[in-house]
Design a protein around this motif. Sequence first.
Motif, short mmCIF file in Angstrom:
data_model
loop_
_atom_site.label_atom_id
_atom_site.label_comp_id
_atom_site.label_asym_id
_atom_site.label_seq_id
_atom_site.Cartn_x
_atom_site.Cartn_y
_atom_site.Cartn_z
N GLN A 199 25.63 -29.04 -4.79
CA GLN A 199 24.93 -27.77 -4.68
C GLN A 199 23.98 -27.80 -3.47
O GLN A 199 23.15 -28.70 -3.36
CB GLN A 199 24.16 -27.49 -5.97
N PRO A 200 24.11 -26.81 -2.56
CA PRO A 200 23.36 -26.85 -1.29
C PRO A 200 21.85 -26.77 -1.51
O PRO A 200 21.37 -26.20 -2.49
CB PRO A 200 23.88 -25.61 -0.54
N LYS A 255 23.70 -23.15 -8.65
CA LYS A 255 24.78 -22.45 -9.34
C LYS A 255 24.85 -22.89 -10.81
O LYS A 255 25.25 -22.12 -11.67
CB LYS A 255 26.12 -22.75 -8.66
N PHE A 256 24.51 -24.14 -11.07
CA PHE A 256 24.64 -24.69 -12.41
C PHE A 256 23.31 -25.29 -12.86
O PHE A 256 22.65 -25.99 -12.10
CB PHE A 256 25.72 -25.79 -12.44
N THR A 257 22.95 -25.01 -14.10
CA THR A 257 21.71 -25.55 -14.63
C THR A 257 21.87 -26.97 -15.15
O THR A 257 20.90 -27.67 -15.37
CB THR A 257 21.19 -24.66 -15.77
N GLY A 258 23.11 -27.38 -15.36
CA GLY A 258 23.37 -28.72 -15.86
C GLY A 258 24.85 -28.91 -16.12
O GLY A 258 25.67 -28.01 -15.86
N ARG A 299 31.06 -24.79 -18.58
CA ARG A 299 31.28 -23.44 -19.07
C ARG A 299 31.76 -22.52 -17.95
O ARG A 299 32.74 -21.78 -18.11
CB ARG A 299 29.99 -22.89 -19.69
N GLN A 300 31.07 -22.55 -16.82
CA GLN A 300 31.44 -21.67 -15.72
C GLN A 300 32.82 -22.02 -15.15
O GLN A 300 33.61 -21.12 -14.82
CB GLN A 300 30.39 -21.74 -14.61
N ARG A 336 15.37 -35.88 -9.04
CA ARG A 336 16.39 -35.34 -9.92
C ARG A 336 17.61 -34.88 -9.14
O ARG A 336 18.74 -34.93 -9.66
CB ARG A 336 15.83 -34.17 -10.74
N ALA A 337 17.41 -34.42 -7.91
CA ALA A 337 18.54 -33.97 -7.09
C ALA A 337 19.49 -35.11 -6.77
O ALA A 337 20.69 -34.89 -6.56
CB ALA A 337 18.03 -33.34 -5.80
N LEU A 338 18.97 -36.33 -6.73
CA LEU A 338 19.80 -37.49 -6.42
C LEU A 338 20.50 -38.05 -7.64
O LEU A 338 21.37 -38.92 -7.52
CB LEU A 338 18.93 -38.59 -5.79
N TYR A 339 20.14 -37.56 -8.82
CA TYR A 339 20.75 -38.07 -10.06
C TYR A 339 21.46 -36.98 -10.86
O TYR A 339 21.69 -37.16 -12.05
CB TYR A 339 19.67 -38.72 -10.93
#
Length: 333
Positions: free
Chosen positions: A20-21, A27-30, A36-37, A303-306
């Motif tokens: 995700q840029p 786009k996705f919360t998790g 789901r999407q 968190r972005a790295l994991y």
Amino acid sequence: MAGKLFEYPFDTVKVRLQSQPDGTPLKFTGPLDCFRQTWQKEGVRGFYRGLSSPMVGAAAENASLFLSYRTAQNAMRSILYPHLSKTDNLPMHALLICGAVSGTFTSFILTPIELIKCKMQVQNLVLYDGTERSYLSPSLTTATSSSGILASATASRPVSHMPRTQRYIAMSISPPRPPGAFALVAQVYRETGIIGFWRGQLGTLFRETGGSAAWFGAYEYVSSLLRRHRVTSDGSSFASGNTLFESTVSGAVAGIAYNLSLFPADSVKSRMQTESILSADGLNSDRGFWTVARDMYRSGGIRALYRGCGMTVMRAAPSSAIIFLTYECLKSL
């Protein structure tokens, strides 16, 4: 192969979360939201985009890992530990070095395979809404580019914001089919040459060198503990090899150790390999490893790295257990 079919949907979700840029709403919360999407918008086929690349490379990957690991062990025995017999185990630090050597060698095989895989896994994300670039067939683009009618069909703007003539034409175009693996191979070679297939190599190198040391090291350490416990309990031979239970448990722990060791390097690698597709107009697709890592951290913190790590660890345990169990069975033949 069966293991790949089982775990590939989880890998697709992981790559989409990692890719995700920066600087745009997620786009996705998790993982569950991504599942789901993907299911709602693409169906089951969305989870398996790009499967052909790792299916072809799975045998090469595992063969490379175990062959180079065994070769490194033999070299270590002959050079540094000539006094050890074939049944004696190398010291743990020597096994860690052998695992790292194995990962380093294998990383150069994996990067081109994962480049095509990751690109295919995120292709459909550009079609999720009207704010992303979309794929247009070359013939359609060529036929209309001279008049400029579709100039804004590939721009980062919703169809509703286009001039009326362009909007009608853009709305009449059915969503194009993303290119397949062979088309992507040709595109990468045409745009960046042979060196372009190793984009993200530094991330793969870090992940495989440290991860393979943790993978083989954890397996050897845990299996050694379990064998020693068995020898103490029933007096069997320590050199008799692992039992089914010992191989399974040791392999599962090894899978967890591999993914926890250097997961951020994998996240940066995935971002590098997909940002030419997901970034607006393909900008920033030539950034280096450390620049991408810095920008990811500034944008989303640690968190972005994991992103996707927990799910990856859960599916890695059974997958790694199967790999080592198969390896031990084949070794005993």
